[in-house]
Write an enzyme that holds these catalytic residues in place. Structure first.
Site, PDB file in Angstrom:
ATOM      1  N   TYR A 139      38.812  50.314  -3.253  1.00 25.46           N
ATOM      2  CA  TYR A 139      38.150  49.009  -3.289  1.00 25.46           C
ATOM      3  C   TYR A 139      37.949  48.623  -4.734  1.00 25.46           C
ATOM      4  O   TYR A 139      37.049  49.119  -5.388  1.00 25.46           O
ATOM      5  CB  TYR A 139      36.819  49.077  -2.544  1.00 25.46           C
ATOM      6  CG  TYR A 139      36.012  47.804  -2.630  1.00 25.46           C
ATOM      7  CD1 TYR A 139      36.402  46.673  -1.921  1.00 25.46           C
ATOM      8  CD2 TYR A 139      34.858  47.735  -3.410  1.00 25.46           C
ATOM      9  CE1 TYR A 139      35.668  45.501  -2.003  1.00 25.46           C
ATOM     10  CE2 TYR A 139      34.116  46.565  -3.486  1.00 25.46           C
ATOM     11  CZ  TYR A 139      34.526  45.452  -2.781  1.00 25.46           C
ATOM     12  OH  TYR A 139      33.793  44.307  -2.858  1.00 25.46           O
ATOM     13  N   TYR A 163      43.675  40.426   1.524  1.00 27.22           N
ATOM     14  CA  TYR A 163      42.374  41.033   1.204  1.00 27.22           C
ATOM     15  C   TYR A 163      41.746  41.621   2.459  1.00 27.22           C
ATOM     16  O   TYR A 163      41.619  40.949   3.485  1.00 27.22           O
ATOM     17  CB  TYR A 163      41.454  39.980   0.596  1.00 27.22           C
ATOM     18  CG  TYR A 163      40.287  40.548  -0.172  1.00 27.22           C
ATOM     19  CD1 TYR A 163      40.357  40.723  -1.545  1.00 27.22           C
ATOM     20  CD2 TYR A 163      39.109  40.905   0.470  1.00 27.22           C
ATOM     21  CE1 TYR A 163      39.288  41.230  -2.261  1.00 27.22           C
ATOM     22  CE2 TYR A 163      38.035  41.415  -0.236  1.00 27.22           C
ATOM     23  CZ  TYR A 163      38.130  41.586  -1.607  1.00 27.22           C
ATOM     24  OH  TYR A 163      37.063  42.095  -2.313  1.00 27.22           O
TER      25      TYR A 163
END
Lengths: 393, 477
Positions: free
Chosen positions: A346, A296
């Site tokens: 995103y 991440y």
């Protein structure tokens, strides 16, 4: 050693996404439904066969609207995970637990938003009226002083990391360079064919010092969904299954959302360490077994911390680990081969789960040879989650 | 001969001329010295403690070096139009220049040379000489002339005690560099009034802490059973399990544990870019708060800090004590450097040595007390209405206050018996209320033989550099 009993019994059998854009031109609900339909088509099932849903508490599209839009006759499982970007791998974990235990047959994990053209997380939390909940009270310990965004909270950890470990802004920049190199090869990425250099990174403007603009992920409109079912059902479906070899959630001592500033040390990610311990114990794998990972990357500093928490290197040594291109294609551990959230889009980490599936299937635009087991992680600095996906045997 | 040449020749005819001696109305006095010390926050006992001073290098109480030029000042009556004197050479040149439109004035340099310290009971006199009138110069403020005077101070017995070189700029308003045009591509920053910051969410669990802030008490949660101190609040003690939650009033002292500088996004209530700290209190817990008076370059993990208070939000509802009530936020500045009780010897001081950073909150009281204790009754230093009328944003420090603070900064660091030989400053941005002044300094030269050292000092605020100065001192060998 504790092994999760549902491990190895469920698989991701379908992935679907909308295009990733800066202005989708349609509702968040439509994005969610398009992604869900695409995931079902990918797997080769009818949306009406779905009887479970799992998503984020931050998701604005309620399960009832997904049910209506997909024409689902009944749902036997619907679950939500809190703490924003910490949730993506946990949606798959909940789905895997549901199908492995017989609670549901097909569970869709979904996340969709107009995060760029609608409410932008990077704009901060100003304008929220002060309330009385414990969560709002928590926010207040930083918001009145101007720390209003995830970037501002992460920057506080990053400064300390630089001080204690001698990490530099250039070290953070190497993560951005790797992500953008991978995105440059990915037609679905916003930054397709737009690699950057370390110099570009260093010259980009400050967002919250020590974070430059190019340390920060994009803001995106889009939707991403994954379909989860049992390993048995998976055998009859269109795509090679990505087995859920392990999945974990993690929250750790003295957690304060993304602002755990009162821990003895603030240079690690103990909640990710909690995930790492479960992932290794359940999968029986070790860092050496992993050829690629999706870590991440809302902000670059925590990619370094994750390499340390999962044991790819020792605490404080991630800067040395990545120094010679180890996380780029051709390196020891190519990371975020889709381009990550800095390069591709995103989507609160859900697009990273999809990339993990593609690596297992062997269909990534940046395919890593021998990627039999792919590690995927959720948001960092917050209570989080992680996944180990593997090739079916 | 054009007008400007004619003006210059008439003005320069006065160069070298000398005014009438200005005799102090009152002797140097201990009460006035004590008031000065209070205004500057200078606790050097050589100025106020007869016993200490008697045993010191001075052999008795002395007036601080920076007070040299305050004693002959004419006082409040001279501020009235009828009370103005005009027979000194500077006043004569000013009259000439003002007649030609050079009506603006700004002080540029002040250089005090100290022959010896003054003692209570001495009566001073000053004689001013016009040293120079510059050619017409183009400055940022406008075209103008620099006027330099030197005033020689002596006791009425004729003993020379020191000199003041003073330089002002007389300029034509409106002839300076054009104000910078608004760049249409640059978005206007949002208003920085702190009342526009997000209000905290005050609930039953954290009420006691926010109530404390309103009283300027830095409260941190404390378990009444096991006395554990932690942060932020929780209704239950994770250590002993008690729900009996109280608080400890922290000392307000701590150290910088981590920091950021927020540049984006820019929201109302803050003046960007903003340095924000994670402060580790000496009681243990860490908290986030504004950092005051430090630039990004000065931020250093471990730097000692002390709390101050920002009454940020007025009440939205009268009497409210929740988030609708008045809000006060703690914020932190570098800890005020402590006065050194023993005087350093020349051999202990090295060239390049840095003074600790000193951030001074500037309040209307400090400005007014500074002006009055240096016997400067000009209205712009104590009367906000008149300061506004004269085009100033607010009242501001008079020069003697700035110099007095500079003297305190250096002597606090070197010790009470260091002898100040010269105080020289170049003046810049005004020091208005609520703009903290940040002092930094370093030793630029040291001669261990004579004990003479020069310390360079800068005081800056958000408008820029307020003073750049040097303090010349003599240290014990």
């Amino acid at each position: 050693m504790t092994k999760h009993t549902y491990a190895g019994k469920a698989a991701i059998v379908g992935i679907g996404a909308t295009e990733f854009s800066k202005s989708s031109g349609r509702s968040e609900l439509q994005l969610a439904l398009e992604a869900c339909v695409a995931a079902c088509e990918d797997a080769g099932i009818e949306p009406s066969q779905v009887n479970g849903l799992s998503t984020f508490t931050m998701e604005t599209n309620p399960e009832s609207e997904i049910l209506r839009g997909l024409g689902i006759p009944e749902l036997t499982h619907f679950s939500r995970i809190h703490f924003g970007g910490g949730a993506p791998c946990a949606t798959v974990q909940y789905a895997a637990m549901a199908v492995a235990s017989g609670v549901a047959d097909y569970v869709l994990c979904y996340r969709a938003f107009n995060e760029r053209s609608g409410r932008r997380f990077g704009a901060g939390v100003q304008g929220r009226p002060a309330g009385v909940t414990a969560e709002e009270a928590q926010f207040s310990w930083t918001s009145s002083y101007g720390l209003l965004t995830p970037a501002s909270w992460v920057a506080m950890f990053a400064t300390r990391m630089m001080y204690e470990y001698g990490v530099t802004s250039e070290d953070f920049g190497r993560v951005a360079v790797a992500d953008r190199r991978h995105a440059a090869n990915n037609p679905a990425a916003h930054f397709y064919e737009q690699p950057i250099t370390l110099e570009d990174h260093q010259k980009s403007r400050w967002i919250v010092e020590p974070l430059h603009l190019l340390d920060c992920c994009q803001e995106t409109d889009g939707g991403q969904a994954m379909l989860v079912t049992t390993v048995e059902r998976a055998r009859d479906l269109k795509q090679p299954a990505a087995i859920v070899e392990a999945a974990a959630q993690g929250m750790a001592d003295d957690q304060h959302m993304m602002r755990s500033f009162n821990r003895d040390s603030i240079v690690g990610l103990p909640e990710m360490g909690t995930c790492a311990r479960q992932i290794w114990e359940t999968s029986g794998l070790a860092p050496n077994d992993i050829k690629t990972a999706v870590l991440y990357d809302h902000f670059t500093p925590f990619v370094l911390a994750q390499l340390e928490e999962f044991g790819f290197c020792k605490p404080g040594e991630a800067k040395d680990f990545i120094a010679d291109g180890a996380i780029e294609m051709g390196g020891r551990l190519p990371v975020n081969t889709h381009g990550g959230q800095l390069g591709e889009a995103y989507l609160h980490g859900m697009n990273g789960v999809a990339e993990g599936v593609r690596q297992v299937r062997g269909t990534s635009v940046n395919q890593v040879d021998g990627a039999e087991h792919v590690l995927v992680t959720g948001g960092t600095g917050v209570p989080t989650s992680a996944l180990m996906l593997g090739v079916a045997r | 001969m054009d007008v400007s040449e004619d003006l210059l020749s008439r003005a320069r005819a006065l160069v070298g001329s000398q005014g009438q001696p200005l005799v102090a109305r009152h002797a140097v006095g201990t009460a006035a010295i004590a008031d000065w010390c209070d205004a500057m926050g200078d606790d050097n006992p050589c100025y106020t403690d007869p016993e200490y001073a008697a045993k010191s290098v001075h052999g008795g109480i002395v007036a601080p070096a920076a007070t040299l030029d305050i004693w002959v000042r004419p006082g409040l009556p001279a501020q009235s139009p009828s009370g103005r004197r005009g027979d000194d050479p500077q006043s004569k040149v000013i009259a000439l220049l003002e007649a030609e439109g050079f009506v603006g004035v700004v002080a540029v340099n002040s250089e005090l040379e100290i022959e010896r310290y003054l003692r209570p009971g001495e009566v001073l006199q000053g004689v001013q000489v016009l040293e120079d009138v510059s050619e017409e110069k183009q400055t940022g403020l406008g075209t103008g002339h620099f006027l330099t005077t030197r005033t020689r101070y002596s006791t009425t017995d004729g003993e020379h005690v020191g000199d003041l070189l003073f330089r002002i700029l007389k300029f034509k308003p409106g002839t300076g560099s054009a104000p910078k045009g608004e760049d249409s591509d640059t978005p206007k920053p949002p208003p920085s009034d702190p009342s526009m910051r997000p209000r905290p969410a005050i609930n039953r669990d954290n009420q006691a802490l926010w109530d404390g802030y309103r009283r300027h008490e830095l409260r941190v949660p404390q378990c009444r059973s096991c006395k554990r101190v932690f942060f932020p609040s929780s209704p239950r003690c994770a250590e002993c399990g008690s729900f009996d939650m109280g608080y400890l009033v922290a000392s307000g002292k701590g150290a910088l544990y981590s920091h950021v500088v927020v540049n984006y996004p820019q929201v109302p209530g803050f003046a960007y870019p903003i340095p924000v700290g994670l402060i580790e209190l000496e009681e243990g817990p860490r908290m986030v708060a504004d950092l005051v008076g430090v630039t990004r370059e000065q931020l250093a993990i471990g730097m000692p800090l002390e709390v101050e208070w920002l009454d940020s939000h007025p009440a939205l509802e009268p009497g409210a004590t929740d988030s609708q009530g008045p809000i006060t936020l703690p914020r932190f500045r570098p800890a005020t450097p402590q006065r050194r009780p023993e005087t350093r010897r020349a051999a202990e001081v090295s060239e390049g040595e840095q003074l600790p950073i000193w951030v001074l909150p500037v309040t209307p009281t400090r400005i007014t007390a500074g002006a009055l204790s240096t016997r400067d009754f000009q209205d712009v230093h104590h009367d906000r209405d008149l300061a506004h009328k004269k085009g100033s944003a607010d009242i501001f420090f008079n020069i003697n206050t700035s110099i007095g603070l500079m003297e305190r900064y250096v002597t606090d660091w070197l010790g009470p018996e260091v002898l100040v030989r010269a105080l020289r400053v170049k003046l810049g941005a005004p020091a208005y209320p609520y703009n903290p002044l940040t002092f930094t300094g370093s030793v630029t030269s040291i001669d261990t033989g004579s004990g003479r050292a020069v310390v360079e000092v800068t005081a800056k605020n958000k408008l820029g550099s307020h003073i750049n100065g040097t303090v010349e001192v003599e240290l014990p060998r």
